[in-house]
Design an enzyme around this catalytic site. Structure first.
Site, short mmCIF file in Angstrom:
data_model
loop_
_atom_site.label_atom_id
_atom_site.label_comp_id
_atom_site.label_asym_id
_atom_site.label_seq_id
_atom_site.Cartn_x
_atom_site.Cartn_y
_atom_site.Cartn_z
CB CYS A 1 12.90 9.86 7.66
SG CYS A 1 13.85 8.76 6.62
CE LYS B 1 -2.03 3.00 2.48
NZ LYS B 1 -2.09 3.94 1.39
CD GLU C 1 13.50 2.03 9.94
OE1 GLU C 1 13.77 3.13 10.47
OE2 GLU C 1 14.10 0.99 10.22
CD GLU D 1 9.50 13.78 10.77
OE1 GLU D 1 8.34 13.37 10.92
OE2 GLU D 1 10.41 13.10 10.29
#
Ligand code: NAD
Length: 490
Positions: free
Chosen positions: A289, A180, A255, A388
């Site tokens: 990331c 997906k 992750e 973040e």
């Protein structure tokens, strides 16, 4: 074709049990540099697609696991060759739907090619170990076997490299897959799938489901035929998946996010440090990331370093990612645009000084362009330092010493990557153990990975075994230990 020429939108559908499937709704995949341009018509499915895809993967598993690994490797190698031949087109489509520059889009596609080739080669490696037994009659060995049906759930920011580094090892080691991809990058997903299908992947071995996470994600995570889930994305979604899947006894690999520090010591080569911090913070519009997000600088060189970073931020061309001289493209979606703008507002309210950039580049029209931004005097507890952002923003924090710099660098729940700039070998070695991150760079930007070494983070950035390189084998296989006694001689 000129740099800005557009093409007719193509259709993207789910691919289940070897067939393209219509969805339950049709939507638009749009170009973030020109949101009025439709890149693809997207036929999104619902939970029933996810169920069919899982069942197809379950049915295909016995045949695929029994195919000799080197023959599985041949298919991956052929897919790599096809993707390599198509890299210009695939990279262009990637750029059109995600927004990174064409060089980055093609580069990422070639990265996926290299990953497919790497795991094709892994199918020739030993798959087990023999052990001496305490019994003279026993042949004792352990062999790695596939886990079964793997659900791969992937984000939009590396729409071909991340899927490749999950799907290639999953297939190489004999698993079947339901994939997906993120909602906003379905066309790139179609290209990767197409290369594998054209290379001869049997029906049902790789199934693509298209749609919103909340519509189809739960089925992928909870279906009894799914044995393992490999997820890359945000912490909230990842942790929710983990708690459901682990309760059902499934193997899970996550992750997640990062808040990656770069530390610039007073003895650093400042030109090199500024260049690499800029690369880590601004390339791909900061949507990695592994991007550099907070920059901790020893006070003695603060002004000099800041001036250099600001000069780079102001000189790099922000604009159409298909144009060859563009260094920074748009952020990937309107949601991203709003999120980054919100953080920039918070930073300024908290007292940060805007040294370069600072917001949307309105002169570039409707595209989702955020100027490469350098924030100075940022309080260490501001959300622009602790959370973040996922945009082209570098927040600079001064430090009085190496020890203070390390403390500031480790002061985050994340632990994905980090960077240190210094000429002092002793300090560099100390930093590699003092810092709590899964990847440490010395005199290199915090982003940028090689595909044949382990990748993953510490603390809140990852969970489960590492991805990439030989480390991927840990997640996609399980041990079987065999005790075989010879029958007594008649
Ligand atoms: P996201 O969590 O919103 O989405 C990731 C994937 O999960 C998408 O495919 C999405 O459709 C799916 N999803 C959403 N809700 C779901 C649900 N309820 N069940 C199952 N699946 C669901 O993340 P994103 O915005 O696509 O990606 C950005 C994030 O990814 C950032 O936090 C970034 O740091 C992280 N990221 C981490 C790494 C790494 O290797 N650590 C690499 C790239 C990106």
């Amino acid at each position: 074709m000129t740099a800005t020429a557009t093409a007719d939108p193509v259709d993207v559908r789910a691919y289940i049990a070897g067939e393209w499937r219509d969805g339950v709704r049709t939507g638009s995949d749009i170009n973030p540099s020109r949101p009025s341009e439709q890149v693809a018509r997207v036929h999104s499915g619902d939970a029933s697609h996810a169920t069919q895809a899982v069942e197809a993967a379950r049915d295909a598993f016995p045949g695929w696991r029994n195919m000799p690994p080197p023959l599985r490797g041949d298919i991956l190698r052929k897919a790599a060759d096809l993707l390599d031949q198509r890299a210009e087109q695939v990279g262009r489509d990637l750029t059109r739907e995600e927004g990174k520059t064409l060089a980055e889009g093609i580069g990422e596609t070639r990265r996926a090619v290299a990953i497919l080739r790497y795991y094709a080669a892994q199918t020739l490696e030993p798959d087990g170990e023999t052990y001496p037994s305490h019994s003279p009659a026993t042949f004792l060995y352990a062999r790695r076997e596939p886990v079964g049906v793997v659900a791969a759930i992937t984000p939009w920011n590396f729409p071909i490299a991340i899927p490749a580094w999950k799907i290639a090892p999953a297939l190489a080691y004999g698993n079947t897959v339901v994939w997906k991809p993120a909602e906003i990058v379905p066309l790139t997903a179609k290209h990767l799938l197409q290369a594998l299908v054209d290379a001869g992947l049997p029906k049902g071995v790789l199934n693509l489901v298209i749609g919103r996470g909340r519509d189809i994600g739960d089925t992928l995570v909870t279906h009894e035929a799914v044995d393992a889930i490999t997820f890359t994305g945000s912490n909230d979604v990842g942790r929710a998946i983990q708690s459901k899947a682990v309760a059902l006894g499934k193997k899970v690999q996550l992750e997640l996010g990062g808040k990656n520090p770069s530390v610039v010591l007073a003895d650093a080569d400042l030109a090199l440090a500024a260049e690499h911090v800029a690369r880590g913070a601004f390339l791909s519009a900061g949507q990695k990331c592994t991007a550099t997000s907070k920059v901790i600088v020893e006070r003695g060189v603060l002004k000099d370093f800041q001036d250099r970073l600001v000069a780079i931020a102001q000189s790099w061309k922000l604009g159409d990612p298909l144009e060859a001289d563009t260094k920074v493209g748009p952020v990937a979606s309107e949601d991203q645009l709003n999120t980054v703008q919100r953080y920039l507002d918070i930073g300024q309210k908290d007292g940060a000084k805007v040294l370069a950039g600072g917001g949307r580049a309105k002169e570039l029209g409707e595209g989702y362009y955020i100027q490469p931004t350098v924030l100075g005097d940022v309080p260490a507890n501001s959300k622009v330092v602790t959370e973040e952002i996922f945009g082209p923003v570098a927040a600079i924090i001064p430090a009085g010493s190496y020890d203070e710099a390390v403390k500031l660098a480790n002061d985050t729940p994340y632990g994905l990557t980090s960077a240190l700039f210094t000429r002092d070998l002793g300090r560099a070695l100390r930093f590699t153990s003092d810092i709590r991150s899964g990847v440490v760079k010395v005199n290199q930007e915090s982003a940028g990975l090689e595909f044949h070494v382990p990748f993953g983070g510490m603390k809140e950035s990852s969970s489960g075994s590492r991805e990439q390189g030989k480390a991927a084998r840990e997640f996609f296989t399980q041990w079987k230990t065999v005790y075989m006694d010879m029958p007594p001689v008649q």
